[in-house]
Enzyme design. Structure first.
Site, PDB file in Angstrom:
ATOM      1  N   GLU A 162       0.860  -1.194   0.000  1.00 47.35           N
ATOM      2  CA  GLU A 162       0.000   0.000   0.000  1.00 47.35           C
ATOM      3  C   GLU A 162       0.898   1.246   0.000  1.00 47.35           C
ATOM      4  O   GLU A 162       1.947   1.265   0.647  1.00 47.35           O
ATOM      5  CB  GLU A 162      -0.829  -0.020   1.292  1.00 47.35           C
ATOM      6  CG  GLU A 162      -1.655   1.231   1.555  1.00 47.35           C
ATOM      7  CD  GLU A 162      -2.254   1.254   2.978  1.00 47.35           C
ATOM      8  OE1 GLU A 162      -1.607   0.762   3.931  1.00 47.35           O
ATOM      9  OE2 GLU A 162      -3.376   1.767   3.111  1.00 47.35           O
ATOM     10  N   ASN A 164      -7.042   6.046  -1.818  1.00 46.56           N
ATOM     11  CA  ASN A 164      -5.923   5.154  -1.519  1.00 46.56           C
ATOM     12  C   ASN A 164      -6.094   3.969  -2.481  1.00 46.56           C
ATOM     13  O   ASN A 164      -6.962   3.126  -2.273  1.00 46.56           O
ATOM     14  CB  ASN A 164      -6.018   4.726  -0.047  1.00 46.56           C
ATOM     15  CG  ASN A 164      -4.810   3.934   0.401  1.00 46.56           C
ATOM     16  OD1 ASN A 164      -4.077   3.386  -0.408  1.00 46.56           O
ATOM     17  ND2 ASN A 164      -4.619   3.860   1.713  1.00 46.56           N
ATOM     18  N   LYS A 218      -9.386   1.836  -2.021  1.00 48.81           N
ATOM     19  CA  LYS A 218      -9.614   1.283  -0.673  1.00 48.81           C
ATOM     20  C   LYS A 218     -10.981   1.669  -0.126  1.00 48.81           C
ATOM     21  O   LYS A 218     -11.344   2.852  -0.099  1.00 48.81           O
ATOM     22  CB  LYS A 218      -8.506   1.782   0.250  1.00 48.81           C
ATOM     23  CG  LYS A 218      -8.505   1.208   1.652  1.00 48.81           C
ATOM     24  CD  LYS A 218      -7.254   1.695   2.386  1.00 48.81           C
ATOM     25  CE  LYS A 218      -7.107   1.163   3.772  1.00 48.81           C
ATOM     26  NZ  LYS A 218      -5.860   1.626   4.409  1.00 48.81           N
ATOM     27  N   GLU A 263      -6.358   8.647   7.692  1.00 54.02           N
ATOM     28  CA  GLU A 263      -6.835   8.203   6.370  1.00 54.02           C
ATOM     29  C   GLU A 263      -8.227   8.747   6.058  1.00 54.02           C
ATOM     30  O   GLU A 263      -8.536   9.039   4.912  1.00 54.02           O
ATOM     31  CB  GLU A 263      -6.832   6.680   6.286  1.00 54.02           C
ATOM     32  CG  GLU A 263      -5.439   6.110   6.168  1.00 54.02           C
ATOM     33  CD  GLU A 263      -5.445   4.702   5.621  1.00 54.02           C
ATOM     34  OE1 GLU A 263      -5.994   4.472   4.545  1.00 54.02           O
ATOM     35  OE2 GLU A 263      -4.893   3.821   6.304  1.00 54.02           O
ATOM     36  N   CYS A 273      -4.759  -3.000   2.921  1.00 56.50           N
ATOM     37  CA  CYS A 273      -4.513  -2.897   4.360  1.00 56.50           C
ATOM     38  C   CYS A 273      -5.724  -3.172   5.236  1.00 56.50           C
ATOM     39  O   CYS A 273      -6.099  -4.303   5.424  1.00 56.50           O
ATOM     40  CB  CYS A 273      -3.874  -1.560   4.702  1.00 56.50           C
ATOM     41  SG  CYS A 273      -3.128  -1.628   6.361  1.00 56.50           S
ATOM     42  N   ASN A 311       0.197  -1.077   5.370  1.00 56.85           N
ATOM     43  CA  ASN A 311       1.064  -0.258   6.240  1.00 56.85           C
ATOM     44  C   ASN A 311       0.415  -0.310   7.613  1.00 56.85           C
ATOM     45  O   ASN A 311      -0.587   0.372   7.845  1.00 56.85           O
ATOM     46  CB  ASN A 311       1.036   1.220   5.822  1.00 56.85           C
ATOM     47  CG  ASN A 311       1.958   1.558   4.675  1.00 56.85           C
ATOM     48  OD1 ASN A 311       3.069   2.019   4.856  1.00 56.85           O
ATOM     49  ND2 ASN A 311       1.459   1.347   3.470  1.00 56.85           N
TER      50      ASN A 311
HETATM   51  N1  CDT Z   1      -3.036   1.464   6.459  1.00 60.97           N
HETATM   52  C1  CDT Z   1      -3.962   0.879   7.241  1.00 60.97           C
HETATM   53  O1  CDT Z   1      -5.081   0.656   6.829  1.00 60.97           O
HETATM   54  N2  CDT Z   1      -3.571   0.596   8.510  1.00 60.97           N
HETATM   55  C2  CDT Z   1      -4.472   0.101   9.505  1.00 60.97           C
HETATM   56  C3  CDT Z   1      -4.041   0.649  10.823  1.00 60.97           C
HETATM   57  C4  CDT Z   1      -5.172   0.920  11.699  1.00 60.97           C
HETATM   58  S1  CDT Z   1      -4.645   1.680  13.200  1.00 60.97           S
HETATM   59  C5  CDT Z   1      -5.629   3.049  13.252  1.00 60.97           C
HETATM   60  C6  CDT Z   1      -4.538  -1.409   9.597  1.00 60.97           C
HETATM   61  O2  CDT Z   1      -5.637  -1.942   9.665  1.00 60.97           O
HETATM   62  O3  CDT Z   1      -3.501  -2.058   9.647  1.00 60.97           O
END
Ligand code: CDT
Length: 313
Positions: A47, A110, A127, A145, A171, A196
Site C-alpha cells: 500500500e 488510496n 480502498k 486516512e 490494508c 502499512n
Molecule cells: N493502512 C492501514 O489501513 N492501517 C491500519 C491501521 C489501523 S490503526 C488506526 C490497519 O488496519 O492495519
C-alpha cells in the site's frame, strides 16, 4: 495443464519523508528485477508504495499534501516501472495515493493498480475500509486516512489475468470478512493485498502486542474461507519514528502461510502458486453454491453498526 502463478511479494523497508519518487522507484525496480530473475509472473508491492505513510501527520499545507499523490498512472516518475515490466515480461500490483481533479473538486483515494506483462493496467481498486479518524488528535502519531482519502467507489472487482482470476484490497480491508467474500463470490483465485500497519499509536499495549497475530489471523482466515491465495505485502520497519509491522507472506487456500519475509527491510519472497490447489475446498467445505444461505445474511448489508436486542427480551 497445471494453472500456476509464480508470485513475488516485494516487502518494502521504511521510506523516509524526504525520499524522492525516483529513489523509491529505483528500489521497486530492483525488487522487480529480482522477481524476474526468479521467474515470477507477477510482483506485488505494498500500500502507498511510492512514499512514506504520510497520513500519520496532520499535513496542513495543501501543496505538500498533494506532493504525496499521483495525478496520473503511469506518470513521469512511475513510467520506468511500466517500461521495465513490459521489457522483462512481468506483471505487478502497486499501491499509491491517487488524486483526481474533477472541475474545481479534488478527489483523493488510496488506490492500487494491477498491471499485466505488457505494462498495461488491467485492474484498479480504491480502498473501501478507511481506518483511523478525520479529526486531528492530541498525540504525535495520527492515522488520518479518513481525512486524506475518500471511501473507494469501485467496489471489490476481480479481473482475469495471468491465467487466473485476481482481486486486490488494501490494508485495513483485510480485517473485514466482507472484503474477501465479495471477491470470493466472483471466483477470485488470488488476492493481492498491500499494507502499512503501525504499532504504538496509543492503543493499549496488549493490542499492540497482538498485532502480528491479528495480521496473519485475518489474512489466513480470508484465504481459507474463500479458498483463495492471498499475497500480503507490508511496508516494514521503523519509518520516521513509527514502527510498521512486516510479516509479508503468501497464504495458500488451505489458510497456511507458505512463504514469509524474515527481515524488516526490502525483501522479496516468492512462491509458485497452483490455482487448482483450491479445488478440494471449493468442491466441498466451501462449495458456496451448495452451502451458503444468503436468505439468512440480510443484516450484513442492511445494518452497519451492531444493535443489540433490548435488555428485557
Ligand atoms: N493502512 C492501514 O489501513 N492501517 C491500519 C491501521 C489501523 S490503526 C488506526 C490497519 O488496519 O492495519
Amino acid at each position: 495443464m497445471p494453472r500456476t502463478i509464480t508470485v513475488g511479494a516485494a516487502q518494502l523497508g521504511p521510506i523516509a519523508r524526504n525520499e524522492s519518487r525516483g529513489q523509491v522507484v529505483k528500489r521497486l525496480l530492483e525488487l522487480m528485477r529480482e522477481a524476474h530473475h526468479f521467474r515470477c509472473d507477477l510482483v506485488a508491492f505494498p500500500e502507498l508504495a511510492l512514499t512514506t505513510f504520510f497520513p500519520r501527520w496532520a499535513l496542513e499545507d495543501e501543496a505538500e499534501l498533494d506532493s504525496f499523490y499521483e495525478t496520473e498512472m503511469p506518470g513521469p516518475a512511475t513510467k520506468p516501472l511500466f517500461e521495465e515490466a513490459a521489457k522483462l515480461g512481468i506483471g505487478f500490483s502497486l499501491g499509491y495515493a491517487e488524486l483526481v481533479v474533477e472541475g474545481n473538486r479534488k478527489r483523493r483515494f488510496n488506490s492500487s493498480v494491477l498491471v499485466d506483462k505488457t505494462g498495461r493496467i488491467i485492474g484498479k481498486y480504491r480502498k473501501v475500509h478507511l481506518p483511523g479518524h478525520a479529526d486531528v488528535l492530541e498525540r504525535p502519531g495520527q492515522h488520518l486516512e479518513k481525512r486524506f482519502f475518500e471511501v473507494g467507489d469501485l467496489g471489490f472487482p476481480v479481473w482475469r489475468g495471468f491465467g487466473g482470476i485476481l482481486g486486490m484490497c488494501i490494508c485495513n480491508d483485510r480485517r473485514w470478512p466482507e472484503t474477501y467474500r465479495v471477491m470470493g463470490l466472483q471466483g477470485v483465485e488470488m488476492i493481492l493485498l498491500g499494507y502499512n500497519s503501525p504499532v504504538g499509536l496509543g492503543d493499549p499495549y496488549e493490542l499492540d502486542a497482538l498485532e502480528p497475530f491479528h495480521n496473519h489471523l485475518v489474512m489466513q482466515s480470508g484465504a481459507y474461507q474463500n479458498a483463495t491465495w492471498v499475497v500480503g505485502v507490508a511496508k516494514a520497519g521503523m519509518e520516521e519514528g513509527f514502527n510498521m509491522i512486516g510479516q509479508t507472506c503468501i497464504i495458500a487456500p488451505s489458510g497456511e502461510i507458505v512463504a514469509q519475509c524474515a527481515t524488516m527491510g526490502d525483501e522479496l519472497v516468492i512462491r509458485k502458486c497452483d490455482l487448482d490447489f483450491a479445488k478440494p475446498y471449493r468442491a466441498d467445505i466451501f462449495n458456496f453454491a451448495a452451502h451458503r444461505r444468503p436468505e439468512h445474511y440480510g443484516l450484513i448489508t442492511e445494518r452497519t453498526g451492531a444493535i443489540p436486542p433490548p435488555e428485557d427480551r
